[in-house]
Write a protein that holds these residues in place. Structure first.
Motif, PDB file in Angstrom:
ATOM      1  N   GLY A 181      -6.177   1.390  -8.522  1.00 19.64           N
ATOM      2  CA  GLY A 181      -6.051   0.883  -7.150  1.00 19.64           C
ATOM      3  C   GLY A 181      -7.236   0.024  -6.755  1.00 19.64           C
ATOM      4  N   TYR A 182      -8.417   0.482  -7.127  1.00 19.63           N
ATOM      5  CA  TYR A 182      -9.628  -0.276  -6.800  1.00 19.63           C
ATOM      6  C   TYR A 182      -9.581  -1.675  -7.408  1.00 19.63           C
ATOM      7  N   ASN A 183      -9.294  -1.739  -8.696  1.00 22.00           N
ATOM      8  CA  ASN A 183      -9.295  -3.036  -9.385  1.00 22.00           C
ATOM      9  C   ASN A 183      -8.140  -3.924  -8.935  1.00 22.00           C
ATOM     10  N   LEU A 184      -6.994  -3.317  -8.662  1.00 20.01           N
ATOM     11  CA  LEU A 184      -5.871  -4.076  -8.122  1.00 20.01           C
ATOM     12  C   LEU A 184      -6.265  -4.687  -6.771  1.00 20.01           C
ATOM     13  N   ARG A 221     -18.611  -6.611  -0.625  1.00 22.18           N
ATOM     14  CA  ARG A 221     -17.962  -6.720   0.677  1.00 22.18           C
ATOM     15  C   ARG A 221     -16.452  -6.492   0.578  1.00 22.18           C
ATOM     16  N   ILE A 222     -15.792  -7.146  -0.395  1.00 22.89           N
ATOM     17  CA  ILE A 222     -14.334  -6.989  -0.488  1.00 22.89           C
ATOM     18  C   ILE A 222     -13.966  -5.617  -1.073  1.00 22.89           C
ATOM     19  N   ALA A 223     -14.898  -5.022  -1.805  1.00 26.21           N
ATOM     20  CA  ALA A 223     -14.649  -3.649  -2.272  1.00 26.21           C
ATOM     21  C   ALA A 223     -14.470  -2.731  -1.067  1.00 26.21           C
ATOM     22  N   GLY A 224     -15.345  -2.901  -0.071  1.00 29.84           N
ATOM     23  CA  GLY A 224     -15.246  -2.073   1.125  1.00 29.84           C
ATOM     24  C   GLY A 224     -14.064  -2.439   1.978  1.00 29.84           C
ATOM     25  N   PHE A 234      -6.817   0.350  -1.178  1.00 31.63           N
ATOM     26  CA  PHE A 234      -5.923   0.359  -2.345  1.00 31.63           C
ATOM     27  C   PHE A 234      -6.244   1.591  -3.216  1.00 31.63           C
ATOM     28  N   ALA A 235      -7.534   1.819  -3.451  1.00 34.61           N
ATOM     29  CA  ALA A 235      -7.952   2.965  -4.268  1.00 34.61           C
ATOM     30  C   ALA A 235      -7.509   4.266  -3.631  1.00 34.61           C
ATOM     31  N   THR A 236      -7.689   4.359  -2.317  1.00 34.62           N
ATOM     32  CA  THR A 236      -7.343   5.582  -1.597  1.00 34.62           C
ATOM     33  C   THR A 236      -5.831   5.809  -1.576  1.00 34.62           C
ATOM     34  N   ALA A 237      -5.067   4.735  -1.481  1.00 34.02           N
ATOM     35  CA  ALA A 237      -3.601   4.865  -1.521  1.00 34.02           C
ATOM     36  C   ALA A 237      -3.189   5.543  -2.827  1.00 34.02           C
ATOM     37  N   ARG A 240       0.817  -1.211   0.000  1.00 36.28           N
ATOM     38  CA  ARG A 240       0.000   0.000   0.000  1.00 36.28           C
ATOM     39  C   ARG A 240       0.859   1.273   0.000  1.00 36.28           C
ATOM     40  N   PRO A 241       1.903   1.340   0.860  1.00 39.88           N
ATOM     41  CA  PRO A 241       2.787   2.516   0.784  1.00 39.88           C
ATOM     42  C   PRO A 241       3.430   2.674  -0.596  1.00 39.88           C
TER      43      PRO A 241
END
Lengths: 320, 320
Positions: free
Chosen positions: A200-203, A166-169, A175-178, A48-49
């Motif tokens: 990031g979301y899809n990853l 569920r896993i999106a949340g 990941f998306a926010t990173a 994530r970093p």
């Protein structure tokens, strides 16, 4: 730690994140310092970093802002893991094995809160209100994802759509926010901010699906948890959901949810491993990975972009 | 709810805080909405939000900033209460009665996290980085205070100094931050910001000491918890610490910590009630209340200041 090539141009700068995280462990109350040592001195991949830094390379790559942001994301992630370890020992709804638990419940909760607060402090160092609100919103989404998972434990009436939500949340949102956070702090054009968020979301979706597959196929020692631990906690993931869909009658997953014996659990794990649902699960993960790659189309073809592309491949191939 | 006069000039504006808090309960996931209903629709005194508003009256009284800040403080406070309810049922270190617990441990943790995140979102609405960092720092101090309390459970070697340090983190820090935050957001001169922080800190100290006295003397129904519940959890507070100091040999508190029977507990509670340590505890609370009053000296003599003065008296006299 991971091979040098994995994070390409930001590999070296990750040492600054590591340094900042190490400094967080220097507190003047020994019991707290000891606890932080245990949870922060991990051999984590720091994925994530790395996403924060890589996303920041497409704009004004300011390490004074990106490093605290990257540490904040990792701290937020680690805090949720600490909170995830809180168990209901008297409650059969979540019959999680306590063998790995190091802390008391109450201590885990307060330690996690301390880490959340620290994460908030770190993100505030960016001085960027938009990023701060993004982080707050992400934690809300993550907590909600965990609540949904909790509420649907041992309920075999779920479907794949609910699982993906569920896993999106739970995972993809961070990941998306990173990626989005890194891009915002670097002052990138909105089109790139959105593209990186999309990546990031899809990853994150692909990452979590592979995680859930490895829970069935992984090596117990490498994974650090028993095979089938999700099912053991009553959590249906993509492989077990596909198995229920494919064999709706007399399914070992259903049998295990009705009568929680070790035998039913082992039968369920074996049936998942021997069936075609693992390939199907990988195919869905690959689909998300492909979408992640496509999202990068609008970005310039830098070394950082190549690294992001490589990561979308890497997470499909990882074994732990 | 409390008498109209209690919060003087900001009494009416507290309805806006109430409204904002009610809106937080409108989420589209029914189980979460239900849980938020339970924890937020309280009959709380809303003392902390009132402190934010009252402190903001000495500057630019902007309700668009002060109301989210006030709601954030209350949410932060409520979230810590939710997390405080997480128990170690198999763990005799914290033999708390589970009769009042409404949620599972894991759900309480995630619900609290969701509320923390919402509090962060609300404080970010002020757009004020200094206030955001102040809040993050406060949550760190509070979590640390709880960890200290946890670590020192059933340990009779503590002294009054450690107790005061502990409640400073656990309670007074948020009172101080409520006042300081309100003053900062209202753009008040630094001298007033510091004075209001000082007031809040000392008010919080007095408030917590009275709380700890009421745990021995209060009415079980009014307090919503059994008499002696602190001791039951192994937490030494000012009255029991003074009792240990006064009667070091053959003390029922010590006997209870060694052998946790209901009989020893009742003896300890009765001995506190019948001894002079309650008066001594009140005297120390009064001292903090007086310091709170003194801190207000630099502020103009407005109706809000009178209300703050009145509150310093009120918290000494409250019965629940």
């Amino acid at each position: 730690m991971v091979a040098a090539k994995l994070y390409g141009p930001v590999q070296q700068d990750l040492a600054l994140v590591e340094e900042l995280m190490a400094s967080l462990r220097q507190v003047d109350y020994p019991p707290l310092a000891h606890m932080l040592d245990i949870v922060l001195s991990g051999s984590g991949k720091r994925l994530r970093p790395a996403l924060v830094l890589l996303s920041g390379t497409f704009g004004d790559y300011r390490l004074d802002l990106l490093v605290p942001l990257a540490a904040s994301v990792e701290l937020l992630h680690t805090a949720t893991l600490v909170h995830d370890d809180v168990i209901d020992s008297a409650d059969t709804r979540r019959g999680r094995p306590t063998v790995n638990s190091v802390f008391h419940n109450s201590t885990s909760v307060m330690l996690g809160d301390y880490m959340f607060a620290h994460a908030a402090e770190l993100v505030a160092r960016t001085g960027n209100i938009r990023v701060i609100r993004l982080f707050a919103h992400t934690l809300m989404v993550m907590a909600r994802g965990e609540i949904t998972q909790d509420m649907s434990a041992y309920d075999s009436r779920q479907d794949v759509q609910e699982y993906l939500h569920r896993i999106a949340g739970k995972t993809a949102s961070l990941f998306a926010t990173a990626c989005e956070g890194g891009a915002i702090v670097a002052g990138e054009p909105e089109e790139w901010v959105l593209a990186l968020r999309d990546y990031g979301y899809n990853l994150g979706m692909a990452f979590q699906i592979v995680d859930d597959i490895l829970d069935f196929t992984g090596d117990e020692a490498e994974m650090g948890k028993p095979v089938g631990s999700d099912l053991m906690q009553g959590t249906l993931t993509l492989p077990s959901l596909l198995l229920l869909q494919r064999y709706p009658d007399d399914n070992p997953v259903q049998r295990f949810f009705h009568e929680r014996t070790q035998e039913h659990l082992q039968q369920a794990v074996l049936m998942v491993r021997d069936s075609e649902v693992l390939d199907e699960s990988y195919a869905i993960a690959r689909q998300f990975s492909r979408r992640a790659l496509e999202a990068l189309d609008v970005l310039p073809g830098t070394e950082a972009r190549q690294t992001l592309e490589y990561l979308a491949e890497y997470i499909l191939e990882r074994r732990s």
